[in-house]
Design an enzyme around this catalytic site. Structure first.
Site, PDB file in Angstrom:
ATOM      1  N   SER A 121       7.906  36.120  50.619  1.00  0.00           N
ATOM      2  CA  SER A 121       8.490  35.884  51.811  1.00  0.00           C
ATOM      3  C   SER A 121       7.688  36.688  52.727  1.00  0.00           C
ATOM      4  O   SER A 121       6.646  36.046  53.045  1.00  0.00           O
ATOM      5  CB  SER A 121      10.055  36.659  51.892  1.00  0.00           C
ATOM      6  N   HIS A 162      11.984  30.484  53.009  1.00  0.00           N
ATOM      7  CA  HIS A 162      13.006  29.989  53.318  1.00  0.00           C
ATOM      8  C   HIS A 162      13.515  28.627  54.135  1.00  0.00           C
ATOM      9  O   HIS A 162      13.927  28.611  54.915  1.00  0.00           O
ATOM     10  CB  HIS A 162      13.788  31.065  53.868  1.00  0.00           C
TER      11      HIS A 162
END
Length: 206
Positions: A121, A162
């Site tokens: 991330s 994401h």
């Protein structure tokens, strides 16, 4: 110096880590775990999950946090581990903290000279040329002071993790694409990972 850095960039799941890391450094490797991106959040449950997952995969996990140690200690630690794992959180805080502590330079140097890099991330997004497009996913106002959004420059694209909208919804992803049409963006879903190795880039199941 390594011909090209070896990086595994993840959106969420750590399933690809053994397949990436074991051929490079062997089983039971010592992974330096950088939790910095999440230090501004009281709930760090996902960090515990990361560490537990890596240990279950057979790796030794050692926290290496540049916010808690000197630059010299951080630099020395980079020479005592087999790979570095930079965890998720706020990418603006992560980059700001790396810059404030001076850890960005030895980290980039170590990776460019052969230390395998695993980023999840925020840890993936910080490796690119510019983190500005991440402002709809992470709040820059939560971050350590940051004079420039120029990333670590280890890769030539900005990772947008994401990408299916699991954090904040798909609308934020669509707005990011609309606002930054001229940026080299790489969308990465939670079930994908991006590998840079041997001068090549490929997406694998995450």
């Amino acid at each position: 110096m390594a011909d090209s850095p070896d990086l595994l960039l993840l959106s969420r799941w750590l399933t690809p880590v053994p397949g990436f890391l074991v051929p490079l450094v062997g089983a039971g490797a010592r992974i330096g775990y950088v939790p910095t991106a999440s230090s501004i959040y009281p709930d760090q449950t996902w960090l515990d999950l990361d560490r537990a997952t890596l240990e279950a995969q057979g790796f030794e996990v050692l926290d290496v946090d540049p916010e808690l140690v000197s630059t010299a200690t951080f630099t020395r630690a980079l020479g005592e581990i087999d790979a570095i794992f930079v965890a998720g959180g706020n990418v603006f805080h992560l980059l700001g903290a790396l810059r404030q502590t001076g850890a960005d330079r030895p980290l980039v140097h170590a990776v460019r000279h052969g230390l395998p890099y695993i980023g999840a991330s925020a840890g993936a997004a910080v490796t690119g040329p510019d983190i500005a497009p991440l402002h709809l996913l992470d709040d820059p106002s939560e971050a350590a002071p940051l004079e420039s959004t120029a990333g670590l420059g280890l890769i030539d694209v900005t990772i947008i993790p994401h990408a299916e909208g699991t954090v904040g919804g798909r609308e934020r992803i669509d707005r990011t694409l609309a606002q930054y049409p001229d940026h080299p963006l790489q969308l990465l879903r939670d079930d994908e990972a991006l590998v840079f190795s041997g001068g090549r880039r490929r997406i694998i199941p995450g």
